[in-house]
Design a protein around this motif. Structure first.
Motif, short mmCIF file in Angstrom:
data_model
loop_
_atom_site.label_atom_id
_atom_site.label_comp_id
_atom_site.label_asym_id
_atom_site.label_seq_id
_atom_site.Cartn_x
_atom_site.Cartn_y
_atom_site.Cartn_z
N ARG A 123 19.26 40.29 42.18
CA ARG A 123 19.59 40.20 43.61
C ARG A 123 18.38 40.54 44.48
O ARG A 123 18.38 41.53 45.22
CB ARG A 123 20.77 41.12 43.95
CG ARG A 123 22.08 40.75 43.28
CD ARG A 123 22.50 39.30 43.60
NE ARG A 123 22.59 39.05 45.02
CZ ARG A 123 23.71 39.12 45.73
NH1 ARG A 123 24.85 39.46 45.14
NH2 ARG A 123 23.71 38.84 47.02
N ASP A 125 17.57 39.19 47.08
CA ASP A 125 17.95 39.05 48.49
C ASP A 125 18.29 40.40 49.12
O ASP A 125 18.04 40.62 50.32
CB ASP A 125 19.12 38.08 48.63
CG ASP A 125 20.31 38.47 47.76
OD1 ASP A 125 20.10 38.77 46.56
OD2 ASP A 125 21.46 38.47 48.27
N ILE A 126 18.86 41.31 48.32
CA ILE A 126 19.18 42.64 48.85
C ILE A 126 17.90 43.42 49.12
O ILE A 126 17.77 44.08 50.17
CB ILE A 126 20.10 43.40 47.88
CG1 ILE A 126 21.42 42.65 47.68
CG2 ILE A 126 20.35 44.81 48.38
CD1 ILE A 126 22.25 42.50 48.94
N ASP A 157 22.65 46.95 36.25
CA ASP A 157 23.98 46.34 36.29
C ASP A 157 24.93 47.11 35.39
O ASP A 157 24.64 47.35 34.22
CB ASP A 157 23.88 44.88 35.83
CG ASP A 157 25.11 44.09 36.20
OD1 ASP A 157 26.16 44.71 36.43
OD2 ASP A 157 25.03 42.85 36.24
#
Length: 281
Positions: A123, A125-126, A157
């Motif tokens: 991720r 984008d975070i 995760d």
């Protein structure tokens, strides 16, 4: 001007700080709420216990700042909100900063604001959203002389356990993200312990002259908490930001007093445990 505010965060003699984080409700995760359902009571308890600072959100900061007197803890204001802790995770993940966080911090007489720099598997984008937020906050923080605490947060995760992200203590990953926080202009860095506590000196080194405060994470027993704290301070950490290990403790005032003794009087683990148990003043 930011140093003026930091002078209220760090103890005048030890140069260290205990910041008790009670901003967990901001993240919308039910498992974070036990022990902090009644925030007015929580804040009163902490003010009585006397940590150096309490970390709160916009919605609860006034509970601290409306209390009269000069000796109450300083305010650290949480400046961003995300939904990365859910179990299971939401289908859509986000991270946003409060657009007027710095001005609110000035109005609330905070000593610093705190914002995340998260590295989540798959991720990017975070992390990008966090960097955009930090750059916006940095510009305003410089204008108003408000110290910016960046929280580099390396996550792994946890899908195998049902969902959500948990802390990754890999020292190489932590060092890399701490260095990015330093490059982005952090005045303070709040970083997780490394898997091997002996490696934490690498985190301190890469942060340079920026004070590092250690993030507490999930609940552990008192001896483990205090032993880890002593070892981290010995490697150069300038303080600790503990939340659940204080506010979910059966004796929040006792563990706060014990941690303050370790920070400011260099108390041993056994001396600190005696304070928790009420065998010391």
């Amino acid at each position: 001007m930011s140093q003026y505010r930091l002078n209220r965060l760090f103890h005048a003699t030890s140069g260290r700080a205990l910041d008790v984080a009670v901003d967990h409700g901001f993240f919308g995760e039910a498992s974070f709420l036990p022990g902090i359902e009644n925030m007015a009571e929580v804040v009163r308890t902490l003010v009585s216990a006397g940590p150096d600072a309490v970390q709160l959100t916009l919605g609860h900061a006034r509970l601290l700042q409306s209390i009269p007197g000069r000796q109450k803890p300083a305010l650290v204001l949480r400046a961003d909100v995300a939904n990365v802790y859910g179990d299971p995770l939401d289908e859509h993940l986000f991270s946003h900063h409060v657009p007027n966080a710095i001005e609110e911090a000035v109005r609330l007489d905070a000593v610093a604001v705190c914002a995340n720099l998260m590295q989540l598997p798959g991720r990017p984008d975070i992390r990008e959203a966090n960097i955009v937020s930090i750059m916006a906050l940095r510009e305003q923080a410089t204008r108003y002389g408000m110290p910016l605490m960046i929280e580099p947060l390396v996550m792994q995760d946890n899908a195998a356990a049902g969902g959500g992200y948990t802390v990754d203590g890999d020292v190489t990953k932590i060092v890399t993200l701490v260095r990015q926080a330093r490059e982005l202009g952090a005045d303070l860095i709040k970083a997780d312990p490394t898997d091997d506590v002996a490696d934490y000196s690498r985190v301190i080194e890469v942060a340079g002259d920026v004070p590092v405060l250690v993030r507490g994470g999930g609940r552990v027993d008192d001896r483990t908490l205090l032993e880890r704290t002593v070892r981290l301070l010995a490697q150069g950490a300038r303080g600790i930001v503990y939340g659940r290990n204080v506010i979910q403790h059966e004796r929040p005032a006792g563990i706060t007093s014990a941690l303050l003794a370790v920070l400011h009087r260099s108390a041993s683990v056994d001396e600190a445990l005696a304070i928790v148990d009420g065998a010391d003043a």
